[in-house]
Write an enzyme that holds these catalytic residues in place. Structure first.
Site, PDB file in Angstrom:
ATOM      1  N   LYS A 110       0.835  -1.207   0.000  1.00 19.94           N
ATOM      2  CA  LYS A 110       0.000   0.000   0.000  1.00 19.94           C
ATOM      3  C   LYS A 110       0.870   1.257   0.000  1.00 19.94           C
ATOM      4  O   LYS A 110       0.632   2.183  -0.780  1.00 19.94           O
ATOM      5  CB  LYS A 110      -0.930  -0.015   1.224  1.00 19.94           C
ATOM      6  CG  LYS A 110      -1.977   1.060   1.155  1.00 19.94           C
ATOM      7  CD  LYS A 110      -3.242   0.682   1.889  1.00 19.94           C
ATOM      8  CE  LYS A 110      -4.325   1.713   1.627  1.00 19.94           C
ATOM      9  NZ  LYS A 110      -5.559   1.422   2.304  1.00 19.94           N
ATOM     10  N   LYS A 199      -2.360 -12.825  -9.672  1.00 22.53           N
ATOM     11  CA  LYS A 199      -3.086 -13.513  -8.598  1.00 22.53           C
ATOM     12  C   LYS A 199      -4.540 -13.023  -8.505  1.00 22.53           C
ATOM     13  O   LYS A 199      -4.785 -11.813  -8.506  1.00 22.53           O
ATOM     14  CB  LYS A 199      -2.388 -13.230  -7.250  1.00 22.53           C
ATOM     15  CG  LYS A 199      -2.977 -14.015  -6.095  1.00 22.53           C
ATOM     16  CD  LYS A 199      -2.692 -13.392  -4.750  1.00 22.53           C
ATOM     17  CE  LYS A 199      -3.981 -12.944  -4.140  1.00 22.53           C
ATOM     18  NZ  LYS A 199      -4.162 -12.883  -2.740  1.00 22.53           N
ATOM     19  N   LYS A 202      -9.768 -10.088  -4.571  1.00 23.61           N
ATOM     20  CA  LYS A 202     -10.851  -9.101  -4.491  1.00 23.61           C
ATOM     21  C   LYS A 202     -10.300  -7.701  -4.694  1.00 23.61           C
ATOM     22  O   LYS A 202     -10.925  -6.860  -5.312  1.00 23.61           O
ATOM     23  CB  LYS A 202     -11.504  -9.164  -3.108  1.00 23.61           C
ATOM     24  CG  LYS A 202     -12.394 -10.353  -2.897  1.00 23.61           C
ATOM     25  CD  LYS A 202     -12.772 -10.471  -1.412  1.00 23.61           C
ATOM     26  CE  LYS A 202     -12.522 -11.871  -0.900  1.00 23.61           C
ATOM     27  NZ  LYS A 202     -12.255 -11.929   0.532  1.00 23.61           N
TER      28      LYS A 202
END
Ligand code: ADP
Ligand code: TRP
Length: 330
Positions: A110, A199, A202
């Site tokens: 992040k 990968k 969500k």
């Protein structure tokens, strides 16, 4: 043997969750006492709408039940029903080095994207350690992306035991208050690729959800990215995402037939995608029916979660009592 795992109710469960983790939970129900939970405290780091979180917590319970987690054979619960986990989280955070959390990949990813992480995301591995250690878990079945978190859990447990248990032997794991867990990761399904070949996740928007309408599931499958080889030409199965997903759903014989069709040419990607959809439909259609049943019977689902929480809290209370005694809170 205690087996424990969970998934966040942060969106719809997808093929990566199922083949990478939940299918192993279902198989392992026969091997020991399974504790499977809905990680809604974790989901607070990304879901900010209260009704969305409530619906997704209930929806994930329906998903687990429809997929075959059996409340007669394992314990199903929602993370926030066990207040003990928050206390253990705090106690563990006091023995967790900052440097360990700074290495965490959820946090690093992040901040690398220039986004500011909040404390919840930074401290997330400590809560995950509390989830695991609170129930004396032996085995934690997960996909490969969670491996680092289980290693951190082991480090945190060792640190706690070394700090507070004079008889603890880090080599054998004996003599500690906290049991040292092991990850359970299947090589063949460690990383399931998503629509773009990365990968499936969500958070990447590249998923094939399991419990959407068949029409939407088909539409997602049809949007898998493939190369531009024309229908007549031979295709390379080993670089194709459609083939990687077919592998999960075909018998060895069926897969050999698919492979032969790739190599000889004359079958287009659209056909392979249609075959994939048909196999997904065959594999999941009973679960779709079951899912609709649970969705329509919320009282039944809530009673299962309540009974699960009661059992989980019995175990949690005992472990937390020992932890509190070890560190002087009792
Ligand atoms: P997501 O990355 O979509 O948010 P979660 O973090 O909720 O999924 O993962 C729940 C479980 O499913 C974890 O054990 C995780 O390792 C596994 N999992 C998720 N995506 C994949 C994937 N693409 N391949 C293998 N396992 C996966
Ligand atoms: N972090 C896991 C994920 O995002 C979910 C999770 C939370 C979990 N606590 C756990 C998994 C404990 C296994 C054990 O997928």
């Amino acid at each position: 043997m205690r087996i424990l795992s969970g998934a966040q109710p942060s969106g719809q469960l997808h093929l990566g969750n199922y083949f990478g983790a939940i299918r192993q939970w279902i198989d392992l129900q026969a091997t020991g006492e399974g504790f499977f939970f809905i990680a809604n405290l974790h989901a607070l780091t990304s879901v900010r709408d209260p009704q969305t979180l409530r619906d997704a917590t209930f929806g994930t319970a329906c998903d687990y039940l429809a997929m075959g987690l059996d409340p007669q054979r394992c314990v199903l619960f929602a993370q926030h029903d066990i207040p003990e986990v928050s206390e253990l989280n705090w106690i563990l955070s006091t023995v967790t080095p900052m440097a360990l959390l700074e290495r965490g990949h959820s946090f690093k990813d992040k901040t690398a994207k220039g986004l500011r992480a909040d404390h919840g995301l930074f401290a997330y591995p400590v809560l995950m350690a509390a989830d695991i250690l609170l129930y004396h878990s032996d085995l934690v079945p997960v996909g490969k992306d969670q491996k680092q978190h289980i290693e951190m859990t082991r480090d945190i447990a060792v640190k706690f035991n070394l700090t507070y248990c004079k008889d603890f032997d880090p080599q054998t794991g004996e003599g500690g208050v906290l049991r040292i867990p092991k990850p359970y990761i299947m090589d063949s399904t460690a990383v399931i690729p998503g629509l773009d070949g990365e990968k499936m996740s969500k958070s990447y928007g590249n998923t094939i959800p399991i419990f959407d309408t068949p029409k939407k599931v088909r539409k997602r499958i049809m949007s898998i990215v493939t190369d531009s080889t024309s229908l007549d030409d031979p295709k390379d199965p080993d670089t194709c995402t459609v083939y990687a997903l077919l592998k999960l759903l075909c018998s060895e014989e069926e897969l050999a037939e698919q492979r032969a069709d790739y190599v000889k040419g004359g079958v287009g990607y659209g056909h392979f995608k249609q075959r994939l959809f048909e196999r997904v439909e065959a594999h999941f259609s009973d679960m779709w029916t079951q899912r609709a049943y649970y969705q329509d019977h919320p009282d039944e689902v809530n009673a299962i979660l309540e009974a699960g929480a009661t059992r989980a809290r019995e175990v949690a209370r005992e472990v937390l009592d020992n932890v509190q005694s070890a560190c002087g809170l009792r």
